[in-house]
Every structure is written in C-alpha cells, then in structure tokens.
Design a protein around this motif. Structure first.
Motif, PDB file in Angstrom:
ATOM      1  N   ARG A  41       4.829  -0.649 -38.357  1.00 23.63           N
ATOM      2  CA  ARG A  41       5.620  -1.773 -38.277  1.00 23.63           C
ATOM      3  C   ARG A  41       5.879  -2.363 -36.959  1.00 23.63           C
ATOM      4  O   ARG A  41       5.807  -3.771 -36.862  1.00 23.63           O
ATOM      5  N   GLN A  42       5.589  -1.613 -35.747  1.00 21.07           N
ATOM      6  CA  GLN A  42       5.693  -1.927 -34.600  1.00 21.07           C
ATOM      7  C   GLN A  42       4.317  -3.098 -34.169  1.00 21.07           C
ATOM      8  O   GLN A  42       4.513  -3.862 -33.532  1.00 21.07           O
ATOM      9  N   SER A  43       3.195  -2.758 -34.814  1.00 16.47           N
ATOM     10  CA  SER A  43       2.182  -3.465 -34.484  1.00 16.47           C
ATOM     11  C   SER A  43       2.282  -4.715 -35.309  1.00 16.47           C
ATOM     12  O   SER A  43       1.954  -5.850 -34.859  1.00 16.47           O
ATOM     13  N   VAL A  44       2.583  -4.893 -36.570  1.00 13.41           N
ATOM     14  CA  VAL A  44       3.113  -5.900 -37.517  1.00 13.41           C
ATOM     15  C   VAL A  44       4.099  -6.729 -36.725  1.00 13.41           C
ATOM     16  O   VAL A  44       3.912  -7.987 -36.694  1.00 13.41           O
ATOM     17  N   THR A  45       5.261  -6.250 -36.282  1.00 13.24           N
ATOM     18  CA  THR A  45       6.245  -7.047 -35.563  1.00 13.24           C
ATOM     19  C   THR A  45       5.422  -7.778 -34.263  1.00 13.24           C
ATOM     20  O   THR A  45       5.981  -8.943 -33.892  1.00 13.24           O
ATOM     21  N   GLN A  46       4.663  -6.999 -33.418  1.00  9.32           N
ATOM     22  CA  GLN A  46       4.042  -7.836 -32.502  1.00  9.32           C
ATOM     23  C   GLN A  46       3.038  -8.904 -33.020  1.00  9.32           C
ATOM     24  O   GLN A  46       3.089  -9.954 -32.244  1.00  9.32           O
ATOM     25  N   HIS A  47       2.305  -8.823 -33.925  1.00  9.38           N
ATOM     26  CA  HIS A  47       1.597  -9.845 -34.570  1.00  9.38           C
ATOM     27  C   HIS A  47       2.295 -11.017 -34.967  1.00  9.38           C
ATOM     28  O   HIS A  47       2.144 -12.141 -34.697  1.00  9.38           O
ATOM     29  N   LEU A  48       3.389 -10.507 -35.704  1.00  3.93           N
ATOM     30  CA  LEU A  48       4.499 -11.791 -36.097  1.00  3.93           C
ATOM     31  C   LEU A  48       5.104 -12.623 -34.854  1.00  3.93           C
ATOM     32  O   LEU A  48       5.153 -13.631 -34.768  1.00  3.93           O
ATOM     33  N   GLY A  49       5.322 -11.658 -33.656  1.00  5.24           N
ATOM     34  CA  GLY A  49       5.800 -12.350 -32.516  1.00  5.24           C
ATOM     35  C   GLY A  49       4.851 -13.315 -31.974  1.00  5.24           C
ATOM     36  O   GLY A  49       5.419 -14.498 -31.723  1.00  5.24           O
ATOM     37  N   LEU A  50       3.669 -12.976 -32.002  1.00  5.85           N
ATOM     38  CA  LEU A  50       2.477 -14.167 -31.433  1.00  5.85           C
ATOM     39  C   LEU A  50       2.482 -15.241 -32.670  1.00  5.85           C
ATOM     40  O   LEU A  50       2.541 -16.513 -32.203  1.00  5.85           O
ATOM     41  N   LEU A  51       2.626 -15.038 -33.808  1.00 11.23           N
ATOM     42  CA  LEU A  51       2.732 -16.172 -34.701  1.00 11.23           C
ATOM     43  C   LEU A  51       3.898 -17.013 -34.344  1.00 11.23           C
ATOM     44  O   LEU A  51       3.736 -18.133 -34.568  1.00 11.23           O
ATOM     45  N   GLU A  52       5.042 -16.424 -34.389  1.00 15.82           N
ATOM     46  CA  GLU A  52       6.113 -17.128 -34.022  1.00 15.82           C
ATOM     47  C   GLU A  52       6.241 -18.041 -32.727  1.00 15.82           C
ATOM     48  O   GLU A  52       6.697 -19.200 -32.519  1.00 15.82           O
ATOM     49  N   GLU A  53       5.485 -17.540 -31.590  1.00 21.55           N
ATOM     50  CA  GLU A  53       5.488 -18.122 -30.289  1.00 21.55           C
ATOM     51  C   GLU A  53       4.566 -19.200 -30.544  1.00 21.55           C
ATOM     52  O   GLU A  53       4.572 -20.355 -29.861  1.00 21.55           O
ATOM     53  N   ALA A  54       3.309 -19.235 -31.580  1.00 19.80           N
ATOM     54  CA  ALA A  54       2.477 -20.407 -31.725  1.00 19.80           C
ATOM     55  C   ALA A  54       3.066 -21.393 -32.769  1.00 19.80           C
ATOM     56  O   ALA A  54       2.720 -22.253 -33.298  1.00 19.80           O
ATOM     57  N   SER A  55       4.319 -20.803 -33.166  1.00 20.03           N
ATOM     58  CA  SER A  55       5.101 -21.882 -34.231  1.00 20.03           C
ATOM     59  C   SER A  55       4.543 -21.893 -35.483  1.00 20.03           C
ATOM     60  O   SER A  55       4.741 -22.768 -36.431  1.00 20.03           O
ATOM     61  N   LEU A  56       3.587 -20.958 -35.811  1.00 16.83           N
ATOM     62  CA  LEU A  56       2.905 -20.603 -37.214  1.00 16.83           C
ATOM     63  C   LEU A  56       3.819 -20.156 -38.148  1.00 16.83           C
ATOM     64  O   LEU A  56       3.812 -19.980 -39.372  1.00 16.83           O
ATOM     65  N   VAL A  57       4.788 -19.271 -37.598  1.00 14.83           N
ATOM     66  CA  VAL A  57       5.690 -18.495 -38.634  1.00 14.83           C
ATOM     67  C   VAL A  57       7.188 -18.727 -38.150  1.00 14.83           C
ATOM     68  O   VAL A  57       7.403 -18.854 -36.830  1.00 14.83           O
ATOM     69  N   THR A  58       8.065 -19.098 -38.862  1.00 14.50           N
ATOM     70  CA  THR A  58       9.399 -19.247 -38.616  1.00 14.50           C
ATOM     71  C   THR A  58       9.991 -18.386 -39.049  1.00 14.50           C
ATOM     72  O   THR A  58       9.571 -17.583 -40.269  1.00 14.50           O
TER      73      THR A  58
END
Length: 106
Positions: A41-58
C-alpha cells in the motif's frame, strides 16, 4: 501545468497502470487500486502522490474513504502541445500521397 511532472508521472509503468485502472473505473479507493497491483500500500500511495503532484489524479474524501479520480486535462494539454502538431504533419503527408497516387492512377 508542469510538463516535467506530467512526463515523469507517465514515465513509470505502475503509474500508467493506475491511470488505466482509474480510466476503467473512476473514483476508486486506495484499497481497490491495491487489489490490482502486486505491491505494498505504501508504494501505491507514493505512486498516487506523484500522479497527484502532476495533477493527473485528484482526490475527494467521502467519510473515511479517499476516492481517486483521473484528471484528463494534463494529458490533453500534453497531446495538444507535443503530439497533435506531429499528427497534423503526418496526416497532411498521407493526404498528399493519396492525392498523388490517385492522379497517377487516372
């Protein structure tokens, strides 16, 4: 938009997989997304964080859950700036070739 962040986010196959998953079913929780990936889960959270930083995920909070949604706007902007101009040139060349071949065939 920060092109570097978008390209960095898209440069990883796991992050692309997350975007694909959200494209298929938007508004998934972390647990739902983890169910499709073989990682902590921690790894997925980190990937989602990068996607959020790029505004690709909200994200949107619903009670205790955090729902993840794909944001297609940065992808469209990348397409408009980096892909579309090459596509137009390619299509113009194909059209010219078609016309040339049709003229030779008559």
């Amino acid at each position: 938009m920060d092109d570097d962040k978008v390209f960095k986010a898209l440069g990883d196959p796991t992050r692309r997989k997350l975007l694909d998953l959200l494209c298929e079913t938007n508004g998934q929780t972390l647990g739902e997304l983890c169910g499709h990936l073989d990682m902590a889960r921690q790894s997925v959270t980190q990937h989602l964080g990068l996607l959020e930083e790029a505004s690709l995920v909200t994200t949107v909070r619903r009670g205790r859950e955090k729902l993840h949604f794909i944001n297609p706007v940065p992808l469209h902007e990348v397409y408009e700036r980096w892909v579309r101009k090459f596509e137009v040139q390619r299509l113009s060349l194909l059209h010219a070739l078609k016309q040339h071949l049709e003229e030779d065939g008559t």
